[in-house]
Design a protein around this motif. Structure first.
Motif, PDB file in Angstrom:
ATOM      1  N   TYR A 126       1.272  -1.204  -0.174  1.00 20.24           N
ATOM      2  CA  TYR A 126       0.268  -0.107   0.422  1.00 20.24           C
ATOM      3  C   TYR A 126       0.664   1.315  -0.374  1.00 20.24           C
ATOM      4  CZ  TYR A 126      -3.903  -2.603   2.114  1.00 20.24           C
ATOM      5  OH  TYR A 126      -5.405  -3.323   2.247  1.00 20.24           O
TER       6      TYR A 126
ATOM      7  N   GLN B  43       0.050   5.457   1.119  1.00 17.62           N
ATOM      8  CA  GLN B  43       0.288   6.196   2.451  1.00 17.62           C
ATOM      9  C   GLN B  43       0.420   7.345   1.819  1.00 17.62           C
ATOM     10  OE1 GLN B  43      -0.263   5.693   6.567  1.00 17.62           O
ATOM     11  NE2 GLN B  43      -2.803   6.530   6.530  1.00 17.62           N
TER      12      GLN B  43
ATOM     13  N   LYS C  59      -3.265  11.026   4.079  1.00 14.22           N
ATOM     14  CA  LYS C  59      -3.298   9.498   4.658  1.00 14.22           C
ATOM     15  C   LYS C  59      -3.648   9.275   4.099  1.00 14.22           C
ATOM     16  CE  LYS C  59      -0.925  11.301   8.390  1.00 14.22           C
ATOM     17  NZ  LYS C  59       0.426  11.300   8.713  1.00 14.22           N
ATOM     18  N   PHE C  60      -4.099   9.518   2.692  1.00 13.88           N
ATOM     19  CA  PHE C  60      -5.227   8.499   1.985  1.00 13.88           C
ATOM     20  C   PHE C  60      -4.006   7.032   1.544  1.00 13.88           C
ATOM     21  CE2 PHE C  60      -9.475   9.141   1.438  1.00 13.88           C
ATOM     22  CZ  PHE C  60      -9.941  10.297   0.706  1.00 13.88           C
ATOM     23  N   LEU C  61      -4.924   5.351   2.103  1.00  9.40           N
ATOM     24  CA  LEU C  61      -3.497   4.478   1.796  1.00  9.40           C
ATOM     25  C   LEU C  61      -4.372   3.420   0.802  1.00  9.40           C
ATOM     26  CD1 LEU C  61      -2.070   2.532   4.090  1.00  9.40           C
ATOM     27  CD2 LEU C  61      -4.232   1.494   4.617  1.00  9.40           C
TER      28      LEU C  61
ATOM     29  N   ILE D  71      -4.053   0.682  -2.343  1.00 11.09           N
ATOM     30  CA  ILE D  71      -3.278  -0.804  -2.499  1.00 11.09           C
ATOM     31  C   ILE D  71      -2.451   0.112  -4.039  1.00 11.09           C
ATOM     32  CG2 ILE D  71      -5.855  -0.871  -3.657  1.00 11.09           C
ATOM     33  CD1 ILE D  71      -3.433  -3.852  -1.936  1.00 11.09           C
TER      34      ILE D  71
ATOM     35  N   PHE E 138       3.200   0.727   2.616  1.00 10.83           N
ATOM     36  CA  PHE E 138       3.265   0.454   3.941  1.00 10.83           C
ATOM     37  C   PHE E 138       3.129  -1.500   3.623  1.00 10.83           C
ATOM     38  CE2 PHE E 138       2.302   2.311   7.750  1.00 10.83           C
ATOM     39  CZ  PHE E 138       1.749   2.874   7.213  1.00 10.83           C
TER      40      PHE E 138
ATOM     41  N   PHE F 196      -0.171  -5.664   8.784  1.00  7.67           N
ATOM     42  CA  PHE F 196       0.618  -4.245   8.831  1.00  7.67           C
ATOM     43  C   PHE F 196       1.775  -3.855   9.252  1.00  7.67           C
ATOM     44  CE2 PHE F 196      -2.266  -2.347   5.294  1.00  7.67           C
ATOM     45  CZ  PHE F 196      -3.200  -2.206   5.587  1.00  7.67           C
TER      46      PHE F 196
ATOM     47  N   GLY G 231       1.780   1.045  11.523  1.00 10.90           N
ATOM     48  CA  GLY G 231       1.279   0.385  10.686  1.00 10.90           C
ATOM     49  C   GLY G 231      -0.531   0.212  10.633  1.00 10.90           C
ATOM     50  N   PRO G 232      -1.592   0.300  10.396  1.00 11.84           N
ATOM     51  CA  PRO G 232      -2.940   0.438  10.848  1.00 11.84           C
ATOM     52  C   PRO G 232      -2.858  -1.302  11.840  1.00 11.84           C
ATOM     53  CG  PRO G 232      -3.212   0.910   8.571  1.00 11.84           C
ATOM     54  CD  PRO G 232      -1.003   0.693   9.045  1.00 11.84           C
TER      55      PRO G 232
ATOM     56  N   LEU H 245      -8.961  -4.387  -0.605  1.00 12.89           N
ATOM     57  CA  LEU H 245      -9.985  -3.081   0.617  1.00 12.89           C
ATOM     58  C   LEU H 245      -9.467  -1.416  -0.223  1.00 12.89           C
ATOM     59  CD1 LEU H 245      -8.437  -4.467   4.120  1.00 12.89           C
ATOM     60  CD2 LEU H 245     -10.824  -4.594   3.139  1.00 12.89           C
TER      61      LEU H 245
ATOM     62  N   PHE I 101      -9.600   1.797   1.664  1.00 11.60           N
ATOM     63  CA  PHE I 101      -9.695   2.887   2.668  1.00 11.60           C
ATOM     64  C   PHE I 101     -10.602   4.353   2.459  1.00 11.60           C
ATOM     65  CE2 PHE I 101      -7.555  -0.171   5.443  1.00 11.60           C
ATOM     66  CZ  PHE I 101      -6.813  -1.141   5.305  1.00 11.60           C
ATOM     67  N   GLY I 102     -10.750   4.489   3.871  1.00 12.73           N
ATOM     68  CA  GLY I 102     -11.380   6.251   3.372  1.00 12.73           C
ATOM     69  C   GLY I 102     -10.252   6.771   4.498  1.00 12.73           C
ATOM     70  N   GLN I 103     -10.462   8.044   4.565  1.00 15.30           N
ATOM     71  CA  GLN I 103      -9.027   8.711   4.512  1.00 15.30           C
ATOM     72  C   GLN I 103      -8.628   9.018   6.191  1.00 15.30           C
ATOM     73  OE1 GLN I 103     -11.918   9.747   4.636  1.00 15.30           O
ATOM     74  NE2 GLN I 103     -12.007  12.255   4.875  1.00 15.30           N
TER      75      GLN I 103
END
Lengths: 112, 114
Positions: A35, A37, A41-43, A45, A90, A103, B43-44, B102, B104-106
């Motif tokens: 990923y 980012q 902060k947008f993650l 793929i 990530f 992650f 990381g998340p 997936l 993801f939102g911001q």
């Protein structure tokens, strides 16, 4: 024990260089991901491999090339780095049949 | 076009109150939705998953709801603590099944004040 580990944690380099980021997981998972980012902060793929086979390849410049030597490793090689490549990258992994992803702590890439 | 939005970038609440975070999506029909926590420089970390046929899921002080008609998920933290301060990300399953893709939102950054 670290489940998903990435190296290096920080990478500072000049525009035009080629660099690699390594990822290893010791969870026995069969799917791994990369990923990106960005500063907002947008993650997003980029790639996904299942048992060394590429299954997700988003709209990513072909300067980015993932390599999976075995199902525990997924490396990311980037050619001819550009300023816009600056971000945190990530790595993640998951097990087929389980949808949650684990992650790593990211590699912060800074292009000078 | 497909879109995921978390209702606010930042949310400040007092310790002990309930934090409610919102995730809205358009032009998706996700099989499931997940919530992750991300701390600075880390990381998340997966928190909860809720499937399209489930209305609500709980885990300790966390509760997630999923309304496929409204195309919305709510994430609640009850009796919030300063240690809950972090960025919370919602993520939708996208694409064909079993790819693990997936979107993801911001993220919403929660600050819990003592």
């Amino acid at each position: 024990d670290t489940a998903v580990s990435q190296t290096p944690k920080y990478l500072v380099t000049q525009m035009g260089n080629d660099k690699s980021i390594k990822c290893e997981q010791n969870l026995g998972h069969d799917t791994m991901y990369w990923y990106k980012q960005d500063s907002k902060k947008f993650l997003k793929i980029m790639f996904s491999y299942n048992n060394k086979e590429l299954i997700i390849n988003e709209t990513v410049p072909n300067r980015f090339s993932p390599k999976s030597p075995d199902k525990a490793h997924l490396n990311l090689h980037i050619n001819s780095l550009e300023l816009g490549d600056s971000a945190v990258y990530f790595c993640a992994s998951s097990q087929a049949g389980q949808d949650l992803q684990h992650f790593g702590d990211g590699t912060r890439l800074s292009i000078l | 076009s497909q879109k995921i939005e978390q209702n606010s970038e930042a949310l400040n609440i007092q310790e002990g109150k309930t934090a409610t975070l919102t995730c809205n999506y358009t032009n998706y029909s996700p099989a499931y939705l997940q919530w992750y926590r991300q701390d600075p420089g880390r990381g998340p970390v997966f928190l909860l998953l809720i499937r399209e046929n489930e209305k609500e899921k709980r885990k300790e002080r966390l509760k997630v709801t999923f309304d496929t008609t409204l195309k919305q998920s709510l994430f609640h933290i009850t009796a919030s603590q300063p240690a809950d301060s972090a960025t919370y990300l919602c993520a939708l399953a996208a694409g064909s099944s079993n790819t693990g893709k997936l979107i993801f939102g911001q993220g919403t950054t929660l600050q819990v004040k003592p």
